[in-house]
Motif scaffolding. Structure first.
Motif, PDB file in Angstrom:
ATOM      1  N   ARG A  39       0.875  -1.106   0.043  1.00  7.02           N
ATOM      2  CA  ARG A  39       0.174  -0.062  -0.157  1.00  7.02           C
ATOM      3  C   ARG A  39       0.903   1.240  -0.042  1.00  7.02           C
ATOM      4  O   ARG A  39       1.620   1.307   0.856  1.00  7.02           O
ATOM      5  CB  ARG A  39      -0.943  -0.118   1.296  1.00  7.02           C
ATOM      6  CG  ARG A  39      -1.763   1.146   1.318  1.00  7.02           C
ATOM      7  CD  ARG A  39      -2.628   1.151   2.604  1.00  7.02           C
ATOM      8  NE  ARG A  39      -3.746   2.449   2.649  1.00  7.02           N
ATOM      9  CZ  ARG A  39      -4.287   2.797   3.547  1.00  7.02           C
ATOM     10  NH1 ARG A  39      -4.143   2.129   4.892  1.00  7.02           N
ATOM     11  NH2 ARG A  39      -5.084   3.847   3.511  1.00  7.02           N
ATOM     12  N   VAL A  40       0.756   2.164  -0.874  1.00  7.21           N
ATOM     13  CA  VAL A  40       1.273   3.310  -1.074  1.00  7.21           C
ATOM     14  C   VAL A  40       0.286   4.332  -0.817  1.00  7.21           C
ATOM     15  O   VAL A  40      -0.754   4.521  -1.585  1.00  7.21           O
ATOM     16  CB  VAL A  40       2.038   3.464  -2.547  1.00  7.21           C
ATOM     17  CG1 VAL A  40       2.702   4.889  -2.390  1.00  7.21           C
ATOM     18  CG2 VAL A  40       2.969   2.284  -2.533  1.00  7.21           C
ATOM     19  N   GLU A  64      -3.609   6.315  -4.156  1.00  7.20           N
ATOM     20  CA  GLU A  64      -4.522   6.678  -2.967  1.00  7.20           C
ATOM     21  C   GLU A  64      -3.908   7.708  -2.468  1.00  7.20           C
ATOM     22  O   GLU A  64      -2.587   7.890  -2.168  1.00  7.20           O
ATOM     23  CB  GLU A  64      -4.520   5.492  -2.019  1.00  7.20           C
ATOM     24  CG  GLU A  64      -5.178   5.818  -0.764  1.00  7.20           C
ATOM     25  CD  GLU A  64      -5.130   4.445   0.273  1.00  7.20           C
ATOM     26  OE1 GLU A  64      -5.664   4.825   1.168  1.00  7.20           O
ATOM     27  OE2 GLU A  64      -4.557   3.562  -0.147  1.00  7.20           O
ATOM     28  N   GLY A  65      -4.660   8.848  -1.803  1.00 10.09           N
ATOM     29  CA  GLY A  65      -3.966   9.923  -1.272  1.00 10.09           C
ATOM     30  C   GLY A  65      -4.894  11.073  -0.985  1.00 10.09           C
ATOM     31  O   GLY A  65      -6.082  11.153  -1.489  1.00 10.09           O
ATOM     32  N   PHE A  66      -4.230  11.958  -0.240  1.00 10.46           N
ATOM     33  CA  PHE A  66      -4.974  13.282   0.326  1.00 10.46           C
ATOM     34  C   PHE A  66      -3.917  14.653   0.271  1.00 10.46           C
ATOM     35  O   PHE A  66      -2.850  14.515   0.788  1.00 10.46           O
ATOM     36  CB  PHE A  66      -5.622  12.994   1.680  1.00 10.46           C
ATOM     37  CG  PHE A  66      -6.568  14.142   2.078  1.00 10.46           C
ATOM     38  CD1 PHE A  66      -8.110  13.867   1.599  1.00 10.46           C
ATOM     39  CD2 PHE A  66      -6.094  14.940   2.774  1.00 10.46           C
ATOM     40  CE1 PHE A  66      -8.936  14.963   2.052  1.00 10.46           C
ATOM     41  CE2 PHE A  66      -7.074  16.148   3.192  1.00 10.46           C
ATOM     42  CZ  PHE A  66      -8.578  15.990   2.689  1.00 10.46           C
ATOM     43  N   THR A 113       3.617   2.672   2.925  1.00  9.37           N
ATOM     44  CA  THR A 113       4.628   3.435   2.557  1.00  9.37           C
ATOM     45  C   THR A 113       3.830   4.964   2.067  1.00  9.37           C
ATOM     46  O   THR A 113       2.850   4.735   1.631  1.00  9.37           O
ATOM     47  CB  THR A 113       5.256   3.120   1.268  1.00  9.37           C
ATOM     48  OG1 THR A 113       6.172   1.806   1.726  1.00  9.37           O
ATOM     49  CG2 THR A 113       6.297   4.218   0.874  1.00  9.37           C
ATOM     50  N   VAL A 114       4.410   5.761   2.889  1.00  8.55           N
ATOM     51  CA  VAL A 114       3.700   7.490   2.680  1.00  8.55           C
ATOM     52  C   VAL A 114       4.815   7.925   1.768  1.00  8.55           C
ATOM     53  O   VAL A 114       5.966   8.042   2.063  1.00  8.55           O
ATOM     54  CB  VAL A 114       3.398   8.136   3.791  1.00  8.55           C
ATOM     55  CG1 VAL A 114       3.091   9.372   3.570  1.00  8.55           C
ATOM     56  CG2 VAL A 114       2.363   7.369   4.544  1.00  8.55           C
ATOM     57  N   ALA A 173       2.476  11.014  13.348  1.00 11.26           N
ATOM     58  CA  ALA A 173       1.365  10.507  13.307  1.00 11.26           C
ATOM     59  C   ALA A 173       1.232   9.372  12.078  1.00 11.26           C
ATOM     60  O   ALA A 173       0.744   8.499  12.323  1.00 11.26           O
ATOM     61  CB  ALA A 173       0.373  11.564  12.749  1.00 11.26           C
ATOM     62  N   VAL A 174       2.276   9.641  11.054  1.00 10.48           N
ATOM     63  CA  VAL A 174       2.517   8.456  10.163  1.00 10.48           C
ATOM     64  C   VAL A 174       2.905   7.219  10.567  1.00 10.48           C
ATOM     65  O   VAL A 174       2.716   6.264  10.301  1.00 10.48           O
ATOM     66  CB  VAL A 174       3.175   9.175   8.856  1.00 10.48           C
ATOM     67  CG1 VAL A 174       3.687   8.060   7.743  1.00 10.48           C
ATOM     68  CG2 VAL A 174       2.542  10.138   8.156  1.00 10.48           C
ATOM     69  N   HIS A 175       3.969   7.334  11.591  1.00  6.83           N
ATOM     70  CA  HIS A 175       4.563   6.197  12.304  1.00  6.83           C
ATOM     71  C   HIS A 175       3.468   5.315  12.549  1.00  6.83           C
ATOM     72  O   HIS A 175       2.537   5.563  13.208  1.00  6.83           O
ATOM     73  CB  HIS A 175       5.398   6.763  13.326  1.00  6.83           C
ATOM     74  CG  HIS A 175       6.208   5.833  13.934  1.00  6.83           C
ATOM     75  ND1 HIS A 175       7.361   5.068  13.431  1.00  6.83           N
ATOM     76  CD2 HIS A 175       5.904   4.834  14.932  1.00  6.83           C
ATOM     77  CE1 HIS A 175       7.803   4.158  14.479  1.00  6.83           C
ATOM     78  NE2 HIS A 175       7.074   4.067  15.318  1.00  6.83           N
ATOM     79  N   PRO A 176       3.943   3.964  12.432  1.00  2.63           N
ATOM     80  CA  PRO A 176       5.169   3.313  11.758  1.00  2.63           C
ATOM     81  C   PRO A 176       5.281   2.994  10.437  1.00  2.63           C
ATOM     82  O   PRO A 176       6.131   2.276   9.814  1.00  2.63           O
ATOM     83  CB  PRO A 176       5.121   1.858  12.718  1.00  2.63           C
ATOM     84  CG  PRO A 176       3.452   1.380  12.619  1.00  2.63           C
ATOM     85  CD  PRO A 176       2.818   2.783  12.970  1.00  2.63           C
ATOM     86  N   ALA A 177       4.451   3.642   9.778  1.00  3.30           N
ATOM     87  CA  ALA A 177       4.566   3.627   8.384  1.00  3.30           C
ATOM     88  C   ALA A 177       5.900   3.950   7.742  1.00  3.30           C
ATOM     89  O   ALA A 177       6.626   4.952   8.274  1.00  3.30           O
ATOM     90  CB  ALA A 177       3.272   4.197   7.349  1.00  3.30           C
ATOM     91  N   LYS A 178       6.225   3.615   6.561  1.00  4.00           N
ATOM     92  CA  LYS A 178       7.643   4.257   6.031  1.00  4.00           C
ATOM     93  C   LYS A 178       7.249   5.499   5.381  1.00  4.00           C
ATOM     94  O   LYS A 178       6.205   5.629   4.691  1.00  4.00           O
ATOM     95  CB  LYS A 178       8.219   3.409   4.959  1.00  4.00           C
ATOM     96  CG  LYS A 178       8.779   1.916   5.620  1.00  4.00           C
ATOM     97  CD  LYS A 178       9.250   0.869   4.539  1.00  4.00           C
ATOM     98  CE  LYS A 178       8.024   0.345   3.758  1.00  4.00           C
ATOM     99  NZ  LYS A 178       7.302  -0.844   4.595  1.00  4.00           N
TER     100      LYS A 178
END
Length: 419
Positions: A39-40, A64-66, A113-114, A173-178
């Motif tokens: 997922r990205v 996917e995104g905002f 992944t962000v 806030a994104v953690h633990p995503a890369k």
């Protein structure tokens, strides 16, 4: 366009070249790896962020995104949702959009992944007041700081103290995503912690410093802000473990755009003298200084035109009730200082197309400017006293209007000295 045959158009062409070098459709693809597996999610904020999102989808396909951008700066995307909000003073749309962005960020996991898209303007567009503060508090303080002449680095330092999303909090806030952040710099020095007030970089400041800065620039903050800072705030440390894996990459910067303008000028036989890409200070004072440099150059026996080129971010201390951003005020003050010098042309513009709060990039002045204004009974000195540079140049037809440029690498200033 030859600098000798049409100097004003020549300066406009240089500005266009500087803007074009920072187009996200060019600089984003160079920084993108192959699309990661799994997922990205694309998140972002800033005046260039929608164009950056468009560039990502051009390379990777629908994502996917905002992303939050300034009113009028939206771009068509297939998968990434683009939301518009107010800049330079935040509004409720920015509050609502930031809350939605945070909800998405907090719902990500270690396998995700962000790609974070950050550019200038993100400080106002990412608006999530710290506990106990309101939108009205942020609006009042933002307007007061912008009118005070406070340097952007100091403004952003205070913004970090009062935010639930700046100063690394969005990355936390994104953690633990890369997290891999792509940044278009609009700040002197290109420090990621200063771009959009550093949503992916921890805050090295503290509340006492913010209090002292507000006092130094005589900014009257709302009572709730003073109370919050008096309690010590709650900054996120630079070495917070949630930020350990964040990768920040500058993909466009003021120096690169000035280089593009210099390359064009030199290719047309103009000597370029670079004054710096990170110059700060009061716009009218800097104008007087650079105008004096140009006059000294004009005294020389020049075999070819000479271009004095610089970037950075000027400020305007507002004491009048006019409409005038730092680039227009620089140009007006330079025109007054040059007194119609027959060999010198001046242009200053903001590469995002918005100088201050006006929907105008900047202005241009030449040897005829003051005489034209006098003939139209428009006072240059009066306009400068009222901080009404945009009004002045609008009346005499010498504004630089680009519309939204979809990028933002700070101010562009050029003084052309003809032989």
């Amino acid at each position: 366009m030859n600098a000798l045959t049409d100097p004003n158009q020549f300066l406009r062409d240089l500005f266009a070249a500087a803007v074009a070098r920072a187009d996200p459709m060019l600089c984003v693809p160079r920084a993108l790896p192959a699309k990661p597996a799994g997922r990205v999610v694309v998140l972002g904020a800033g005046k260039a962020s929608a164009r950056m999102a468009e560039a990502i989808e051009a390379a990777w396909g629908p994502c996917e995104g905002f992303v939050i951008t300034r009113y009028g700066y939206g771009r068509p995307c297939e998968g990434i949702k683009i939301v518009e909000a107010s800049h330079p003073v935040p509004d409720q749309a920015g509050i609502d959009a930031t809350q939605r962005l945070l909800e998405i960020a907090k719902g990500l996991g270690a396998d995700d992944t962000v790609v974070m898209l950050i550019s200038g303007g993100g400080s106002a567009l990412l608006c999530a007041p710290a506990d106990g503060l309101t939108l009205e508090d942020k609006q009042s303080l933002s307007a007061a700081m912008l009118a005070s002449g406070m340097p952007i680095g100091d403004i952003n330092g205070i913004r970090k103290e009062l935010s639930a999303v700046k100063g690394g909090r969005l990355a936390a806030a994104v953690h633990p995503a890369k997290l891999h952040a792509l940044l278009i710099s609009d700040v002197p020095g290109d420090d990621p912690s200063d771009i959009a007030s550093g949503p992916t970089v921890g805050h090295a400041g503290h509340a006492d410093l913010a209090i002292a800065t507000l006092a130094k620039w005589k900014v009257e903050a709302p009572d709730a802000v003073n109370a919050y800072l008096a309690r010590g705030g709650d900054p996120l440390a630079v070495d917070d473990p949630r930020l350990a894996g964040v990768v920040n990459t500058i993909i466009a910067a003021p120096s690169q755009s000035l280089a593009a303008a210099a390359e064009l000028a030199e290719g047309l036989g103009v000597e370029v003298r670079m004054l710096g890409d990170a110059i700060e200070g009061e716009a009218r004072d800097l104008a007087v200084s650079q105008a004096a440099m140009a006059v000294e150059v004009a005294k020389q026996r020049l075999p070819h035109p000479v271009l004095l080129l610089s970037g950075g971010e000027c400020t305007v201390t507002r004491t009048g009730d006019g409409i005038g951003g730092p680039n227009a005020e620089f140009t007006l003050a330079a025109a007054i200082a040059l007194k119609g010098h027959p060999k010198i042309h001046v242009m200053a513009g903001d590469t995002d197309g918005v100088d201050g709060a006006a929907e105008v990039a900047g202005a241009i002045a030449d040897p005829t400017t003051l005489a034209l204004a006098e003939a139209m009974e428009v006072s240059a000195d009066g306009a400068l006293a009222r901080n009404d540079a945009h009004g002045f140049f609008g009346k005499i037809g010498m504004q630089v209007v680009t519309g939204p440029t979809m990028t933002n690498v700070n101010d562009f200033r050029a003084l052309l000295v003809l032989p």
